[in-house]
Design an enzyme around this catalytic site. Sequence first.
Site, PDB file in Angstrom:
ATOM      1  N   ASP A  36       0.792 -60.529  27.802  1.00 49.33           N
ATOM      2  CA  ASP A  36       0.928 -61.616  26.824  1.00 49.33           C
ATOM      3  C   ASP A  36       0.549 -61.140  25.431  1.00 49.33           C
ATOM      4  O   ASP A  36       1.194 -61.492  24.435  1.00 49.33           O
ATOM      5  CB  ASP A  36       0.041 -62.799  27.233  1.00 49.33           C
ATOM      6  CG  ASP A  36       0.588 -63.531  28.448  1.00 49.33           C
ATOM      7  OD1 ASP A  36       1.645 -63.103  28.956  1.00 49.33           O
ATOM      8  OD2 ASP A  36      -0.029 -64.514  28.885  1.00 49.33           O
ATOM      9  N   TYR A  37      -0.515 -60.337  25.344  1.00 49.92           N
ATOM     10  CA  TYR A  37      -0.930 -59.799  24.047  1.00 49.92           C
ATOM     11  C   TYR A  37       0.186 -58.945  23.454  1.00 49.92           C
ATOM     12  O   TYR A  37       0.529 -59.068  22.272  1.00 49.92           O
ATOM     13  CB  TYR A  37      -2.205 -58.970  24.213  1.00 49.92           C
ATOM     14  CG  TYR A  37      -2.736 -58.398  22.910  1.00 49.92           C
ATOM     15  CD1 TYR A  37      -3.685 -59.098  22.162  1.00 49.92           C
ATOM     16  CD2 TYR A  37      -2.282 -57.183  22.425  1.00 49.92           C
ATOM     17  CE1 TYR A  37      -4.165 -58.587  20.969  1.00 49.92           C
ATOM     18  CE2 TYR A  37      -2.752 -56.663  21.234  1.00 49.92           C
ATOM     19  CZ  TYR A  37      -3.692 -57.369  20.506  1.00 49.92           C
ATOM     20  OH  TYR A  37      -4.158 -56.863  19.316  1.00 49.92           O
ATOM     21  N   ASP A  38       0.757 -58.070  24.284  1.00 50.31           N
ATOM     22  CA  ASP A  38       1.829 -57.196  23.799  1.00 50.31           C
ATOM     23  C   ASP A  38       3.026 -58.002  23.320  1.00 50.31           C
ATOM     24  O   ASP A  38       3.643 -57.668  22.298  1.00 50.31           O
ATOM     25  CB  ASP A  38       2.263 -56.228  24.905  1.00 50.31           C
ATOM     26  CG  ASP A  38       1.195 -55.187  25.216  1.00 50.31           C
ATOM     27  OD1 ASP A  38       0.370 -54.908  24.321  1.00 50.31           O
ATOM     28  OD2 ASP A  38       1.189 -54.663  26.341  1.00 50.31           O
ATOM     29  N   LYS A 116      -2.271 -43.028  30.786  1.00 44.60           N
ATOM     30  CA  LYS A 116      -3.037 -43.819  29.814  1.00 44.60           C
ATOM     31  C   LYS A 116      -4.119 -44.580  30.574  1.00 44.60           C
ATOM     32  O   LYS A 116      -3.856 -45.575  31.236  1.00 44.60           O
ATOM     33  CB  LYS A 116      -2.117 -44.785  29.069  1.00 44.60           C
ATOM     34  CG  LYS A 116      -2.798 -45.592  27.978  1.00 44.60           C
ATOM     35  CD  LYS A 116      -1.781 -46.476  27.276  1.00 44.60           C
ATOM     36  CE  LYS A 116      -2.448 -47.266  26.147  1.00 44.60           C
ATOM     37  NZ  LYS A 116      -3.460 -48.211  26.665  1.00 44.60           N
ATOM     38  N   CYS A 409     -11.276 -78.320  59.134  1.00 46.38           N
ATOM     39  CA  CYS A 409     -10.295 -77.236  59.230  1.00 46.38           C
ATOM     40  C   CYS A 409      -8.891 -77.824  59.173  1.00 46.38           C
ATOM     41  O   CYS A 409      -8.580 -78.763  59.920  1.00 46.38           O
ATOM     42  CB  CYS A 409     -10.492 -76.468  60.533  1.00 46.38           C
ATOM     43  SG  CYS A 409      -9.182 -75.266  60.887  1.00 46.38           S
ATOM     44  N   CYS A 412      -7.246 -77.101  63.011  1.00 48.39           N
ATOM     45  CA  CYS A 412      -7.718 -77.734  64.248  1.00 48.39           C
ATOM     46  C   CYS A 412      -8.576 -78.966  64.013  1.00 48.39           C
ATOM     47  O   CYS A 412      -8.907 -79.670  64.967  1.00 48.39           O
ATOM     48  CB  CYS A 412      -8.491 -76.723  65.093  1.00 48.39           C
ATOM     49  SG  CYS A 412     -10.095 -76.253  64.386  1.00 48.39           S
ATOM     50  N   CYS A 427     -14.602 -72.169  59.819  1.00 48.90           N
ATOM     51  CA  CYS A 427     -14.211 -73.209  60.769  1.00 48.90           C
ATOM     52  C   CYS A 427     -15.089 -73.062  62.005  1.00 48.90           C
ATOM     53  O   CYS A 427     -15.221 -71.967  62.561  1.00 48.90           O
ATOM     54  CB  CYS A 427     -12.736 -73.058  61.132  1.00 48.90           C
ATOM     55  SG  CYS A 427     -12.253 -73.990  62.604  1.00 48.90           S
TER      56      CYS A 427
END
Length: 831
Positions: A36-38, A116, A409, A412, A427
């Site tokens: 997102d930054y890029d 990198k 659960c 069951c 459970c």
Amino acid sequence: MIPLDPAQRAAELRRRLQEANYHYHVLDQPRIPDADYDRMLRELDALEATYPDLATPDSPTQRVGHTIATAFSEVRHTVPMLSLNNAFSDPEVLEFVRRITARLGETAPSFSAEPKLDGLAISLRYQNGIFIQGATRGDGVTGEDVTANLRTLPTIPQRLQSDTWPTVLEVRGEVYMPRPDFEAYNTQARLRGWKVLANPRNGAAGSLRQLDPHITAQRPLSFYAYGIGEVADDVSFHSHSEILASLRAWGFPVSPLVELVYGSEGLLNYYRRMETIRDTLPFDIDGIVYKLDDLSGQHEMGFVARAPRWAIAHKFPAQEQTTTVEAIEIQIGRTGAATPVARLTPVQVAGVTVTSATLHNADQIARLDVRIGDTVIVRRAGDVIPEVVAVITDSRPPGVTAWSMPMACPVCGSEIVRETGAAVWRCSGELACPAQRKEAIRHFVSRRAMDVEGLGVKCIELLVDAAVVHGVADLYHLSLDQLLRLRLVTNAQTPTMLLREARDHVTGMRYQQLEEILRTVGVDLSGEGDVPEHWQIDVLRAQWPDFDWNHKKIATKWAQNLIAAIDRSRQTTLERFLFALGMTHVGETTAKALAHSFGDLAIIRQLPWPLFKCVPDIGGEVARAIGHFMDQPANQQAIDDLVERGVRITDAHPPTSTLRDQLTLASLLEHLEIPKITPMRAVQLATLAPTLPLLAEADLDALLQAGVPQPAAQSLTEWFQSPDNISLARRLQHCCDVLLAQLPSPDRAHTAPLNGQSVVLTGKLASLTREAAATRLEMLGAKIVGSVSKKTSFLVAGEDPGSKLDKAHALHVDIWDEARLLDFLEQYSAQ
């Protein structure tokens, strides 16, 4: 005149990018994925290119990072630590190379290519070969002085090697945290109650920003050098590869993955290779860095505002993306662990569509504050299950409420409970829960357990849902008829198709019985009504007529192979069997240790939990888990059922003599974990009585008169006041006496015939598995190793031995065939 919308958009992008920079570089708390930054940075860069007046001096396109944190003094970089432009596709790399070839007139220039690393960039300054200062990148011009912390890294030389270094040298590189070390650190942190690290990158950055260097020294940090900054005039270089070679000679670690490649084809081939092995590397990388190798060419290409024109970072597909949590569901594992899973709006992460991600446990949900409707960051790396790593709280819709663990659960209906101090909810239905039964069977037949090839997840689910298999022992009663029936029904997409296929195998009254079964489960044979959702399961649960299977019309080989595989698994080793039982906290290593120490299933299933602490590396939590499993009547019945159906342990042996020191009264007192009873106090108490039951009869006054301190004496007497504890002590003493009676005599224990010998096994053995042979040899003192060397005592060679036999011949290592091995084992098993 700049249109209003681009100006507003640019301002918004600058604000969001600067905020992201601050959280990433200063607080070490990334708020958005790198992808997102890029994207935002590229959008802002494009806007400023279209409207140059939008560019401001403090724009993120003009600077590398954020201003430094105030906790450290400032360091101004003599040579700026610039960032690199990014390439996200092959065409962008081709354009990068085209610009260089056009400018320099070379058809296939040489490049230095290297992974990198996803860590923290730093600069190290040396004068006259001595490390004098280290700084972070900061904003590229001014960084933070972290010299004291960097001195704690063993991979950073304090004094340079050789005598060819320049009088002034700035080395640029990356501090990172290897992934195995990161995981090991977090394991210890959880045990000691420390704060765990979010990820290796944050771990590296946060460790360097500790105000106390002693804390940094506890963190498993490493360093790779990748370039230089300021260099005195007394040394000169002609290429980047020459710089890296010099750095190695001066004592700096340089990535062994650095390569010299040629032209765009060389760059892309290197990228593909690194992308293939990326997830096997011991450190995180997010792309490849390409640098023009020729320094004169670098000088001619020059720089743009924030990056060199002669280098570029070719990024891998993003391993993190943002998406929305649509629901949070509970999955039940084989030990009953209730794992919350986020159902997500589908999103592409690292080239794969992700629709769900693990949330690990309820504590993790609370820590991240994940809610239904939230925008979250999802990470997927290699084969790792996608996980939610952060919540973007700024995007949270109004009115969403905090999530809480359901009390029942979802499979069951049993109560979901959590033991005091535990992170995991479970459970309580145990093997009454179909979800736990399915996972238990899947684990039981897995390759490293009973190794039943051909029994897949879908088949297991159908066998359990159809009530054909209720537990693992039922696998050994499966018939060809049951498996073919399963295949016939599941291959039929509709009831009509089932009836059509069934005509090849059943006729007359029996065919009419099948029609009646379909009507009973709610199927309208006229084809006009809706087909019940679970009609196949309901049909499989019914009492079927006998079929005369037409082997020309239905495949049977798979079923015959599966039954044969199940039959073969009846002969197994103790460690495989223990691992297959699926006890909580018992992995392969623990199962092997249990098998090696106690040697016999009949012994192990009778022991109280404290005696499991006699085994190396088994602590109280694991010992209690094993003891709890063995104390459950249902689990003992499951073991009885397996034995009744012909499962046999092929490598049973007496308990190992090393248990003797763990079976003294002092050791038993330690194993019981009675409050205030330290190892020293346990030794003192062991002098007062020969057994636990007799020690239990001592009252408080008698203990005090014997010199036992008041807190320990009172704690012991209070502990023995519990009837359950008295019962445990008696059982513990009895089992201890039984074990001692079965141990080899001390004389025999010290004369193990293979003490100190290294043994290699290769090829297939006819009479027993290699695992069983290895266990028997280890019991006689041998150390089993994986490769042949001059130190190998002998090689056991079965059929098709391979290259190990050739190497053994070349090194004149003694070679045993299977007959000699069996004679040897028989000789010592009789003693």
